[in-house]
Design an enzyme around this catalytic site. Structure first.
Site, PDB file in Angstrom:
ATOM      1  N   HIS A  80       1.857  51.689 -31.458  1.00 52.72           N
ATOM      2  CA  HIS A  80       2.592  52.943 -31.257  1.00 52.72           C
ATOM      3  C   HIS A  80       3.490  53.207 -32.445  1.00 52.72           C
ATOM      4  O   HIS A  80       4.006  52.281 -33.068  1.00 52.72           O
ATOM      5  CB  HIS A  80       3.416  52.911 -29.969  1.00 52.72           C
ATOM      6  CG  HIS A  80       4.290  51.699 -29.835  1.00 52.72           C
ATOM      7  ND1 HIS A  80       3.785  50.480 -29.432  1.00 52.72           N
ATOM      8  CD2 HIS A  80       5.615  51.518 -30.057  1.00 52.72           C
ATOM      9  CE1 HIS A  80       4.777  49.593 -29.413  1.00 52.72           C
ATOM     10  NE2 HIS A  80       5.892  50.190 -29.784  1.00 52.72           N
ATOM     11  N   HIS A 123       7.012  55.083 -33.448  1.00 56.15           N
ATOM     12  CA  HIS A 123       8.246  55.694 -32.954  1.00 56.15           C
ATOM     13  C   HIS A 123       8.567  56.895 -33.857  1.00 56.15           C
ATOM     14  O   HIS A 123       8.581  56.754 -35.084  1.00 56.15           O
ATOM     15  CB  HIS A 123       9.423  54.719 -33.064  1.00 56.15           C
ATOM     16  CG  HIS A 123       9.305  53.471 -32.251  1.00 56.15           C
ATOM     17  ND1 HIS A 123      10.034  53.251 -31.107  1.00 56.15           N
ATOM     18  CD2 HIS A 123       8.552  52.343 -32.424  1.00 56.15           C
ATOM     19  CE1 HIS A 123       9.752  52.053 -30.608  1.00 56.15           C
ATOM     20  NE2 HIS A 123       8.850  51.476 -31.393  1.00 56.15           N
ATOM     21  N   VAL A 143       5.679  46.063 -26.762  1.00 54.63           N
ATOM     22  CA  VAL A 143       4.498  46.547 -26.051  1.00 54.63           C
ATOM     23  C   VAL A 143       3.312  46.447 -27.012  1.00 54.63           C
ATOM     24  O   VAL A 143       3.342  47.054 -28.101  1.00 54.63           O
ATOM     25  CB  VAL A 143       4.670  48.002 -25.554  1.00 54.63           C
ATOM     26  CG1 VAL A 143       3.410  48.459 -24.813  1.00 54.63           C
ATOM     27  CG2 VAL A 143       5.890  48.125 -24.644  1.00 54.63           C
ATOM     28  N   ASN A 197       6.686  48.983 -35.326  1.00 52.85           N
ATOM     29  CA  ASN A 197       7.085  47.582 -35.240  1.00 52.85           C
ATOM     30  C   ASN A 197       5.815  46.762 -35.047  1.00 52.85           C
ATOM     31  O   ASN A 197       5.056  47.005 -34.099  1.00 52.85           O
ATOM     32  CB  ASN A 197       8.045  47.371 -34.062  1.00 52.85           C
ATOM     33  CG  ASN A 197       9.360  48.100 -34.245  1.00 52.85           C
ATOM     34  OD1 ASN A 197       9.851  48.247 -35.361  1.00 52.85           O
ATOM     35  ND2 ASN A 197       9.931  48.577 -33.150  1.00 52.85           N
ATOM     36  N   ASP A 243      10.602  58.018 -25.342  1.00 50.28           N
ATOM     37  CA  ASP A 243      10.934  56.615 -25.086  1.00 50.28           C
ATOM     38  C   ASP A 243      11.946  56.534 -23.939  1.00 50.28           C
ATOM     39  O   ASP A 243      12.889  57.319 -23.866  1.00 50.28           O
ATOM     40  CB  ASP A 243      11.510  55.978 -26.358  1.00 50.28           C
ATOM     41  CG  ASP A 243      11.510  54.463 -26.280  1.00 50.28           C
ATOM     42  OD1 ASP A 243      10.776  53.834 -27.058  1.00 50.28           O
ATOM     43  OD2 ASP A 243      12.257  53.900 -25.438  1.00 50.28           O
TER      44      ASP A 243
HETATM   45  P1  5GP Z   1       8.368  48.379 -29.428  1.00 48.57           P
HETATM   46  O1  5GP Z   1       9.635  47.599 -29.142  1.00 48.57           O
HETATM   47  O2  5GP Z   1       7.146  47.647 -28.910  1.00 48.57           O
HETATM   48  O3  5GP Z   1       8.217  48.818 -30.857  1.00 48.57           O
HETATM   49  O4  5GP Z   1       8.501  49.725 -28.610  1.00 48.57           O
HETATM   50  C1  5GP Z   1       8.241  49.811 -27.242  1.00 48.57           C
HETATM   51  C2  5GP Z   1       9.054  50.934 -26.727  1.00 48.57           C
HETATM   52  O5  5GP Z   1       8.591  51.251 -25.430  1.00 48.57           O
HETATM   53  C3  5GP Z   1      10.556  50.620 -26.596  1.00 48.57           C
HETATM   54  O6  5GP Z   1      11.301  51.479 -27.436  1.00 48.57           O
HETATM   55  C4  5GP Z   1      10.838  50.829 -25.114  1.00 48.57           C
HETATM   56  O7  5GP Z   1      12.090  51.455 -24.883  1.00 48.57           O
HETATM   57  C5  5GP Z   1       9.687  51.702 -24.676  1.00 48.57           C
HETATM   58  N1  5GP Z   1       9.339  51.568 -23.285  1.00 48.57           N
HETATM   59  C6  5GP Z   1       9.247  50.400 -22.564  1.00 48.57           C
HETATM   60  N2  5GP Z   1       8.875  50.669 -21.293  1.00 48.57           N
HETATM   61  C7  5GP Z   1       8.721  52.018 -21.203  1.00 48.57           C
HETATM   62  C8  5GP Z   1       8.314  52.892 -20.132  1.00 48.57           C
HETATM   63  O8  5GP Z   1       8.018  52.481 -19.010  1.00 48.57           O
HETATM   64  N3  5GP Z   1       8.280  54.226 -20.427  1.00 48.57           N
HETATM   65  C9  5GP Z   1       8.588  54.710 -21.659  1.00 48.57           C
HETATM   66  N4  5GP Z   1       8.524  56.050 -21.828  1.00 48.57           N
HETATM   67  N5  5GP Z   1       8.960  53.925 -22.691  1.00 48.57           N
HETATM   68  C10 5GP Z   1       9.016  52.580 -22.463  1.00 48.57           C
END
Ligand code: 5GP
Length: 112
Positions: free
Chosen positions: A98, A100, A94, A85, A28
């Site tokens: 996914h 984590h 996103v 999430n 991440d």
């Molecule tokens: P969510 O909030 O949707 O559960 O998790 C999305 C995750 O994607 C977040 O923890 C965020 O830090 C990560 N993320 C967002 N943009 C990027 C990126 O460009 N590269 C990587 N490796 N992680 C990202």
């Protein structure tokens, strides 16, 4: 195309930890713990709540991918947490499913 599809297509760089035919796992960009890896299915599905019986194998591959990350990074016996999430209200930003994988610090329960 979502951000994560661009990572799968290697259009955006990522620090890849594990990959097989079904999933890609990468660190991440804003880690919340010393180890914070995202496991995504290569076949896009927006969120867990959109999954159907047809996605059973895909969902299994994501969890097996989390286990592969744990083995690759030696997260046991220390332990690790797997979080999905689902939806904006739960913090999803996103919309490509996914998991984590979080480890490397004390993880309290219940989460905040
Ligand atoms: P969510 O909030 O949707 O559960 O998790 C999305 C995750 O994607 C977040 O923890 C965020 O830090 C990560 N993320 C967002 N943009 C990027 C990126 O460009 N590269 C990587 N490796 N992680 C990202």
């Amino acid at each position: 195309m979502t951000l994560f599809e661009k990572i799968i297509a290697r259009e955006i760089p990522a620090d890849i930890v594990f990959e097989n035919d079904h999933v890609l796992a990468f660190r991440d960009i804003h880690p919340v713990a010393p180890t914070h890896v995202l496991v995504i299915p290569k076949k896009p599905i927006a969120m867990l709540s959109e999954a159907t019986e047809e996605d059973a194998a895909l969902l299994g591959q994501v969890l097996l991918g989390a286990n592969a990350v744990a083995k690759t990074l030696g997260l046991m016996p220390g332990g690790f947490r797997v979080v999905v999430n689902n939806g904006e209200g739960a913090g999803q930003t996103v919309f490509h499913l996914h998991a984590h994988v979080i480890a490397g610090r004390s993880l309290t329960w219940p989460p905040g």
